[in-house]
Design an enzyme around this catalytic site. Structure first.
Site, short mmCIF file in Angstrom:
data_model
loop_
_atom_site.label_atom_id
_atom_site.label_comp_id
_atom_site.label_asym_id
_atom_site.label_seq_id
_atom_site.Cartn_x
_atom_site.Cartn_y
_atom_site.Cartn_z
N ASP A 144 0.82 -1.21 0.00
CA ASP A 144 0.00 0.00 0.00
C ASP A 144 0.86 1.27 0.00
O ASP A 144 2.09 1.19 0.05
CB ASP A 144 -0.92 -0.06 1.24
CG ASP A 144 -2.29 0.54 0.98
OD1 ASP A 144 -2.42 1.33 0.04
OD2 ASP A 144 -3.22 0.23 1.74
N GLU B 260 -0.97 1.74 -5.22
CA GLU B 260 -0.55 3.14 -5.16
C GLU B 260 -1.68 4.08 -5.55
O GLU B 260 -1.51 5.30 -5.54
CB GLU B 260 0.70 3.28 -6.05
CG GLU B 260 1.44 4.58 -5.98
CD GLU B 260 0.93 5.59 -6.98
OE1 GLU B 260 1.31 6.76 -6.85
OE2 GLU B 260 0.14 5.23 -7.87
N TRP B 261 -2.83 3.50 -5.87
CA TRP B 261 -4.08 4.24 -6.18
C TRP B 261 -4.01 5.04 -7.49
O TRP B 261 -4.84 5.92 -7.72
CB TRP B 261 -4.49 5.17 -5.04
CG TRP B 261 -4.30 4.60 -3.68
CD1 TRP B 261 -4.64 3.34 -3.27
CD2 TRP B 261 -3.68 5.23 -2.55
NE1 TRP B 261 -4.30 3.15 -1.95
CE2 TRP B 261 -3.69 4.30 -1.49
CE3 TRP B 261 -3.12 6.49 -2.33
CZ2 TRP B 261 -3.17 4.58 -0.22
CZ3 TRP B 261 -2.60 6.78 -1.07
CH2 TRP B 261 -2.63 5.83 -0.04
N GLY B 262 -2.98 4.80 -8.30
CA GLY B 262 -2.93 5.47 -9.60
C GLY B 262 -2.36 6.88 -9.59
O GLY B 262 -2.23 7.51 -10.64
N ASP C 13 -9.96 3.71 -3.71
CA ASP C 13 -10.63 2.48 -3.29
C ASP C 13 -12.03 2.32 -3.90
O ASP C 13 -12.77 3.29 -4.02
CB ASP C 13 -10.78 2.45 -1.76
CG ASP C 13 -9.45 2.18 -1.09
OD1 ASP C 13 -8.41 2.19 -1.77
OD2 ASP C 13 -9.45 1.98 0.14
C1 GLA Z 1 -5.99 1.37 1.41
C2 GLA Z 1 -6.09 0.39 0.26
C3 GLA Z 1 -7.20 -0.61 0.54
C4 GLA Z 1 -6.90 -1.36 1.84
C5 GLA Z 1 -6.71 -0.36 2.99
C6 GLA Z 1 -6.17 -1.03 4.23
O1 GLA Z 1 -7.12 2.18 1.50
O2 GLA Z 1 -6.31 1.06 -0.95
O3 GLA Z 1 -7.35 -1.53 -0.52
O4 GLA Z 1 -5.76 -2.15 1.68
O5 GLA Z 1 -5.78 0.67 2.63
O6 GLA Z 1 -5.98 -0.14 5.29
#
Ligand code: GLA
Length: 402
Positions: free
Chosen positions: A157, A190-192, A212
């Site tokens: 993450d 890394e969420w992009g 997410d």
């Molecule tokens: C982030 C990630 C999620 C999950 C949470 C855990 O938000 O994007 O997929 O793993 O952390 O805390």
């Protein structure tokens, strides 16, 4: 410098460059070989968040091994955040002994005994998103520990990374994992933000392309710290447009884990969600309570015809080929030259949708066999195009085979 010395120096330089380049290529080949088709499995986060413990993970593994999911291809059982609690005096990561009294190696062994693989979660920063110890500065130590424990998959993450460079951070952990000698799939979360699709190939096997997912058809909510965002399923889908070319065998776009079965969408909406993730060649990581799902949800998650689209050996990600307001057509080229096609109606009323062969790369005169992948029905032969009525918030998903 004498000319023979110059020659030797040049040869040495070429040798070093070739060695460097081929080492890099070798690492990339090795990395890609760990996920020739999109990884399939289950992850604890979407349903259980921080409420994880060894009994939950064991009973989930039991279910996957016996409820048809394993046969359908689900393989990795991954514990997300909150399994770790501190570091010991030598800096080794320590699991929460209240929740995991038998320890992680015993749990890995249990999952393996079911013929499944085992994954854990960490973070490139000082702390995970839930405030547990992250791996920053401990990458090689953690990777070694995971290898000793029998870990097969790491989700990594991006919380609490301050000014860290994403490519450097993920490359460091990728190298650490590979250097243990144990094959471990590497999932970049890394969420992009730093566009991992531009540099993730050879570093990870999958990279998150967005914030997410939430168990909703459509929504957008900012995270607590004001950064962006948690999204509904179609909002995530919209952000996949244009990314298809970056995916291929061993390295996949990850539009986040599945919400199928978590209760926030209707059955047709979950069919659309699953069908799209299959067409996008996305990892199929279930995120529901697979121990107690309804027959309809199980049927979605174990639809082998839709899964075959996802796991197709060519490894091409599907793409949107037409959008007219709420009506869209998406297509994925398969190894045998056929196409998986989704007719998508995101509007409020039923609508008729049409795909012309020329839009999916076939000549108009072509006669092709059409099969409905949700109804499991042959729809006969069509020339030039295929049309169907599509209900609101639904897909019709077909395979078109010349
Ligand atoms: C982030 C990630 C999620 C999950 C949470 C855990 O938000 O994007 O997929 O793993 O952390 O805390």
């Amino acid at each position: 410098m004498k000319s023979e010395w110059r020659g030797l120096a040049a040869a040495l330089l070429v040798f070093c460059a070739v060695t460097f380049l081929s080492t890099k290529t070798h690492a990339q080949v090795l990395r890609d070989s760990l996920a020739p088709t999109p990884p399939m499995g289950w992850n604890s986060w979407n349903k259980f968040a921080c409420n994880v413990n060894e009994d939950l993970i064991k009973s989930v593994a039991d279910s996957i091994a016996t409820n048809g999911m394993k046969e359908a291809g689900y393989e990795y059982v991954v514990i997300d955040d909150c399994w770790q609690i501190k570091r010991d005096e030598n800096g080794n990561i320590v699991a929460d002994s209240q929740r995991f009294p038998s320890g992680i190696p015993a749990l890995a062994e249990y999952v393996h005994s079911k013929g499944l693989k085992f994954g854990v979660y960490s973070d490139a920063g000082s702390k995970t998103c839930a405030g547990r110890p992250g791996s920053q500065g401990h990458e090689f130590q953690d990777a070694l520990q995971y290898a000793r424990w029998g870990v097969d998959y790491l989700k990594y993450d991006w919380c609490n990374t301050a000014t860290r460079n994403a490519q450097e951070a993920y490359q460091t952990m990728s190298t650490a994992l590979l250097s243990t000698g144990r094959p471990m799939v590497f999932s970049l979360c890394e969420w992009g933000t730093a566009k991992p699709w531009l540099w993730g190939k050879g570093i990870g096997n999958l990279w998150r392309t967005t914030g997410d997912i939430s168990d909703k058809w459509s929504s957008m909510k900012k995270w607590e710290d004001g950064s962006c965002c948690e999204y509904g399923m179609v909002d995530i889908l919209d952000q996949q447009v244009g990314l298809n070319a970056f995916a291929g065998p061993g390295h996949w776009n990850d539009p986040d884990m599945l919400e199928v079965g978590n209760g926030g969408m209707t059955i047709p909406e979950y069919r659309a969600h699953f069908g799209f993730w299959a067409l996008l060649a996305a990892p199929l990581i279930a995120g529901n309570d697979v121990r107690s799902m309804s027959p309809e949800i199980k049927e979605i998650l174990t639809n082998t015809e839709v899964i075959a689209v996802n796991q197709d050996k060519l490894g091409r990600a599907g793409q949107r080929i037409k959008k007219e307001g709420d009506l869209e057509v998406w297509s994925k080229t398969l190894a045998d030259g056929s196409r998986a096609v989704i007719l998508f109606n995101r509007g409020a009323n039923e609508a008729e949708l049409r795909v012309a062969w020329e839009e999916i790369g076939y000549p108009a005169h072509l006669v092709a066999k059409v099969r409905d992948l949700w109804a499991h029905q042959d729809l006969g032969f069509s020339t030039g195009s295929f049309s169907a009525k599509v209900a609101s918030h639904s897909v019709v998903m077909v395979k078109v085979a010349p």
